[in-house]
Design a protein around this motif. Structure first.
Motif, mmCIF file in Angstrom:
data_model
loop_
_atom_site.group_PDB
_atom_site.id
_atom_site.type_symbol
_atom_site.label_atom_id
_atom_site.label_comp_id
_atom_site.label_asym_id
_atom_site.label_seq_id
_atom_site.Cartn_x
_atom_site.Cartn_y
_atom_site.Cartn_z
ATOM 1 N N THR A 1 0.849 -1.188 0.000
ATOM 2 C CA THR A 1 0.000 0.000 0.000
ATOM 3 C C THR A 1 0.885 1.239 0.000
ATOM 4 O O THR A 1 1.699 1.436 0.906
ATOM 5 N N LEU A 2 0.746 2.053 -1.032
ATOM 6 C CA LEU A 2 1.599 3.233 -1.202
ATOM 7 C C LEU A 2 0.959 4.450 -0.537
ATOM 8 O O LEU A 2 -0.218 4.741 -0.769
ATOM 9 N N ILE A 3 1.749 5.137 0.279
ATOM 10 C CA ILE A 3 1.241 6.247 1.087
ATOM 11 C C ILE A 3 1.943 7.536 0.681
ATOM 12 O O ILE A 3 3.174 7.599 0.691
ATOM 13 N N PRO A 4 1.186 8.573 0.335
ATOM 14 C CA PRO A 4 1.813 9.856 0.004
ATOM 15 C C PRO A 4 2.594 10.402 1.206
ATOM 16 O O PRO A 4 2.233 10.149 2.363
ATOM 17 N N PRO A 5 3.668 11.139 0.968
ATOM 18 C CA PRO A 5 4.440 11.698 2.083
ATOM 19 C C PRO A 5 3.635 12.741 2.857
ATOM 20 O O PRO A 5 2.804 13.457 2.292
ATOM 21 N N ASN A 6 3.871 12.755 4.170
ATOM 22 C CA ASN A 6 3.263 13.760 5.054
ATOM 23 C C ASN A 6 1.733 13.775 4.949
ATOM 24 O O ASN A 6 1.114 14.836 4.851
ATOM 25 N N ASP A 7 1.154 12.585 4.958
ATOM 26 C CA ASP A 7 -0.299 12.468 4.849
ATOM 27 C C ASP A 7 -0.801 11.514 5.933
ATOM 28 O O ASP A 7 -1.018 10.314 5.677
ATOM 29 N N PRO A 8 -0.988 12.003 7.156
ATOM 30 C CA PRO A 8 -1.411 11.132 8.272
ATOM 31 C C PRO A 8 -2.732 10.420 7.998
ATOM 32 O O PRO A 8 -2.914 9.278 8.423
ATOM 33 N N GLU A 9 -3.647 11.068 7.296
ATOM 34 C CA GLU A 9 -4.927 10.439 7.017
ATOM 35 C C GLU A 9 -4.748 9.224 6.101
ATOM 36 O O GLU A 9 -5.382 8.176 6.293
ATOM 37 N N ALA A 10 -3.870 9.359 5.106
ATOM 38 C CA ALA A 10 -3.594 8.230 4.216
ATOM 39 C C ALA A 10 -2.914 7.093 4.975
ATOM 40 O O ALA A 10 -3.205 5.904 4.731
ATOM 41 N N GLU A 11 -2.009 7.440 5.896
ATOM 42 C CA GLU A 11 -1.360 6.414 6.714
ATOM 43 C C GLU A 11 -2.382 5.648 7.533
ATOM 44 O O GLU A 11 -2.332 4.420 7.643
ATOM 45 N N LYS A 12 -3.325 6.363 8.101
ATOM 46 C CA LYS A 12 -4.372 5.723 8.899
ATOM 47 C C LYS A 12 -5.206 4.781 8.044
ATOM 48 O O LYS A 12 -5.498 3.638 8.431
ATOM 49 N N ARG A 13 -5.609 5.237 6.855
ATOM 50 C CA ARG A 13 -6.415 4.393 5.975
ATOM 51 C C ARG A 13 -5.623 3.187 5.485
ATOM 52 O O ARG A 13 -6.169 2.091 5.321
ATOM 53 N N ALA A 14 -4.314 3.378 5.275
ATOM 54 C CA ALA A 14 -3.475 2.274 4.810
ATOM 55 C C ALA A 14 -3.366 1.187 5.883
ATOM 56 O O ALA A 14 -3.432 -0.016 5.575
ATOM 57 N N LEU A 15 -3.194 1.578 7.119
ATOM 58 C CA LEU A 15 -3.124 0.597 8.199
ATOM 59 C C LEU A 15 -4.463 -0.119 8.373
ATOM 60 O O LEU A 15 -4.511 -1.331 8.618
ATOM 61 N N GLU A 16 -5.553 0.618 8.236
ATOM 62 C CA GLU A 16 -6.882 -0.004 8.312
ATOM 63 C C GLU A 16 -7.059 -1.031 7.189
ATOM 64 O O GLU A 16 -7.606 -2.121 7.400
#
Length: 468
Positions: free
Chosen positions: A387-402
């Motif tokens: 799962t690729l996560i844009p830099p400095n995007d906490p919301e994307a990190e959260k969705r990626a972990l979910e």
């Protein structure tokens, strides 16, 4: 003494033994603070020191002193682990085994070898090339033998040759207090006592530090053929994999890339003549006659599932190009969106549930709105997403972990496991209590306490602490 003060005290005792192989250089420490996997932005802790070992006796001396000083040790090999196995704890020393690169013995008549923990599979196979032998476990990257044993690695060859557990006959390892332990030997089986070799394989440096490996070798097949075929849908590709296994074809390797992963590989590895479609890679081995016979059956199975553009390659250079593209899949993912981070999933299920898992995972990915290529060792029911996560995007990190957790729980619900080959480390530890019953976890904790009573070996990894 605990923390940095204890590490400093241990370092003063280690310095006369190791000289400049003990360092507090910040750049070196940062390199040893993580593997190749996703590193949380808050994960900024570095080991207090890095110690480079060359021999089993070096490791023994280091562990004896650290045990006496209550200093945590994090074993480090190629740094290619993906699940946080290398994450430091306060006041720890990173014990780097990458200088342990001797191939100690090769016995062609017994199909065995003995290597130090820092040897990579590629290095060993280069050494063996004139003997007509090879080591079959092939996880990709520059993974070392010590690391492959620690995480119970497998890779593309596991369908035919098995994982590290099936290809290691014995080990030399150092216990937490510095005692040297020898397990197994050169024989293919033995029925004398507990299987300590298997106990240490997959223990992720929490029970002992592996320094030497007695490994099983295999003859290079007389004939090898590679087939590549593209499919209109992910489901048709996975169903083909299931049919190949259920029909009993002697396929050595069978890998699947979805359309997104294939697009990444086309660009990264400069593949020509392929489209961004779900793609299967097959390898057939044996005598020339058996390979030709298996190829004809495989072609019929593929075409019955809507496969197209079936390509067959027996030339070594062409086969190597195709498989290198498959091995470079992780790097292709990371290059697909420069600057992005990647969270890997490593789910595995019984083969009959594979289609349901992978198509369900694809639906989960699409619903998340994230970009997550899929690549799988589908011959044994194992697949990965990145799962690729844009830099400095906490919301994307959260969705990626979910998303990651949703896919793993889907695998568990189908009778699968949270990890087929990457191990647990920190990142997947949450699933240990979901996959294993309390009695099994209590036995694991008891083994850890018995072998490492001071909890200095890679503390906090693999088995979660018992909670009231």
């Amino acid at each position: 003494m605990t923390g940095t003060f204890a590490a400093d005290h241990a370092a003063r005792r280690l310095a006369p033994l190791f000289g400049d192989r003990l360092t507090a250089n910040e750049t070196v420490r940062d390199h040893h603070a993580h593997g190749e996997g996703w590193r949380h932005p808050d994960q900024t802790l570095l080991p207090a020191y890095v110690l480079f070992a060359r021999t089993t006796q070096d490791v023994s001396d280091a562990l004896r002193i650290c045990h006496e000083e209550n200093v945590p040790i994090i074993p480090f090999g190629g740094g290619t682990s993906l699940e946080g196995q290398l994450t430091p704890v306060p006041g720890c020393i990173s014990l780097d085994l990458a200088l342990m690169t001797e191939i100690l013995d090769v016995s062609p008549e017994n199909l065995t070898c003995r290597v130090q923990a820092g040897v990579t599979g590629q290095e060993l196979n280069l050494h063996l090339r004139t003997l007509g032998l090879f080591f079959a476990v092939d996880p990709g990257g520059e993974a070392t033998f010590g690391g492959m044993c620690a995480t119970r690695a497998s890779g593309t060859g596991a369908m035919r040759y098995g994982t590290m557990r099936a290809n290691v006959l014995g080990l030399t390892a150092v216990l937490a207090d510095g005692r040297i332990l020898h397990t197994g030997g050169a024989v293919r089986k033995a029925a004398t006592g507990y299987d300590l070799t298997s106990l240490l394989i997959g223990s992720e440096g929490t029970l002992a530090v592996i320094t030497e490996i007695q490994a099983q070798l295999h003859p290079i097949p007389e004939a090898i053929g590679a087939a590549v075929c593209q499919f209109p849908t992910l489901a048709s590709a996975v169903e083909t994999a299931v049919l190949v296994i259920q029909c009993g074809l002697t396929v050595g390797r069978m890998e699947l890339l979805d359309d997104v992963q294939m697009d990444a590989c086309i660009h990264y590895s400069h593949l020509t003549g392929y489209e961004a479609l779900p793609t299967m890679f097959f390898e057939l081995t044996g005598s020339p006659g058996s390979v030709a016979e298996q190829e004809a059956i495989l072609r019929d199975l593929v075409e019955s599932q809507g496969g197209q553009s079936f390509r067959w390659a027996t030339a070594t250079e062409e086969r190597n190009t195709l498989w290198k593209a498959r091995h470079d899949a992780f790097w292709a993912c990371m290059a697909y969106r420069p600057g992005y981070k990647g969270i890997t999933t490593d789910a595995i299920v019984p083969i009959a549930a594979l289609t349901e898992l992978m198509t369900g995972a694809r639906a989960d990915i699409d619903a998340s709105g994230l970009l997550a290529p899929i690549v799988g060792h589908v011959g044994d029911g194992n697949f990965h997403t990145v799962t690729l996560i844009p830099p400095n995007d906490p919301e994307a990190e959260k969705r990626a972990l979910e998303l990651d957790h949703k896919i793993i729980r889907r695998a568990l619900s189908l009778g699968g496991s949270a990890s087929g080959e990457h191990g647990i480390g920190l990142a997947k530890q949450i699933f240990m209590t979901e996959e294993h019953e309390p009695t099994a976890l209590s036995v694991m904790r008891a083994i850890k306490t018995a072998l490492d009573p001071k909890n200095i070996l890679n503390p906090g990894k693999l088995v979660p602490e018992d909670t009231p």
